[in-house]
Design a protein around this motif. Sequence first.
Motif, PDB file in Angstrom:
ATOM      1  N   SER A  39     -13.805  20.469  -5.312  1.00 60.00           N
ATOM      2  CA  SER A  39     -14.123  20.562  -3.899  1.00 60.00           C
ATOM      3  C   SER A  39     -14.713  19.234  -3.442  1.00 60.00           C
ATOM      4  N   ILE A  40     -14.073  18.609  -2.472  1.00 60.29           N
ATOM      5  CA  ILE A  40     -14.403  17.247  -2.065  1.00 60.29           C
ATOM      6  C   ILE A  40     -15.722  17.168  -1.290  1.00 60.29           C
ATOM      7  N   ARG A  97     -17.251  29.034   3.257  1.00 58.42           N
ATOM      8  CA  ARG A  97     -16.777  29.461   1.937  1.00 58.42           C
ATOM      9  C   ARG A  97     -17.012  28.408   0.874  1.00 58.42           C
ATOM     10  N   GLY A  98     -16.937  27.157   1.226  1.00 53.72           N
ATOM     11  CA  GLY A  98     -17.213  26.099   0.267  1.00 53.72           C
ATOM     12  C   GLY A  98     -16.013  25.549  -0.465  1.00 53.72           C
ATOM     13  N   ASN A  99     -14.835  26.023  -0.163  1.00 49.56           N
ATOM     14  CA  ASN A  99     -13.641  25.497  -0.824  1.00 49.56           C
ATOM     15  C   ASN A  99     -12.620  25.030   0.209  1.00 49.56           C
ATOM     16  N   GLU A 100     -13.101  24.373   1.246  1.00 51.05           N
ATOM     17  CA  GLU A 100     -12.221  23.945   2.329  1.00 51.05           C
ATOM     18  C   GLU A 100     -11.227  22.874   1.883  1.00 51.05           C
ATOM     19  N   VAL A 101     -11.726  21.809   1.251  1.00 49.24           N
ATOM     20  CA  VAL A 101     -10.882  20.698   0.821  1.00 49.24           C
ATOM     21  C   VAL A 101     -11.000  20.572  -0.693  1.00 49.24           C
ATOM     22  N   VAL A 102      -9.894  20.884  -1.388  1.00 50.39           N
ATOM     23  CA  VAL A 102      -9.895  20.852  -2.847  1.00 50.39           C
ATOM     24  C   VAL A 102      -8.784  19.914  -3.309  1.00 50.39           C
TER      25      VAL A 102
END
Length: 99
Positions: A71-72, A61-66
Amino acid sequence: MTSTVILTAVIRLLVGGVAAFCAIILWPRLRDAAWMCIIAGVIVTYGGIVYDMLILFGVLRGNEVVVSGISIIPLAFELLPLVLYSIGFIIMSIKKRKF
């Protein structure tokens, strides 16, 4: 998804793969810290390309760690190669300087 997007993704993967392969081949031959940083930067760049393709094809999805709306992981893949290249060039310039 259009064919140009897919074609661009495949070309990025191929060219990045060739660069990463060459970097991996050179890794054991160049034991200099500066070159190790540059080679690591190339490999991280290819990791970023693979990550982008996984997002593009819907695997991630691309928004795992925000953190604070940023988004990191993509940020790390964008900045880490530049940091590694900079460190490598700084080490090279320090070694070339003769006092």
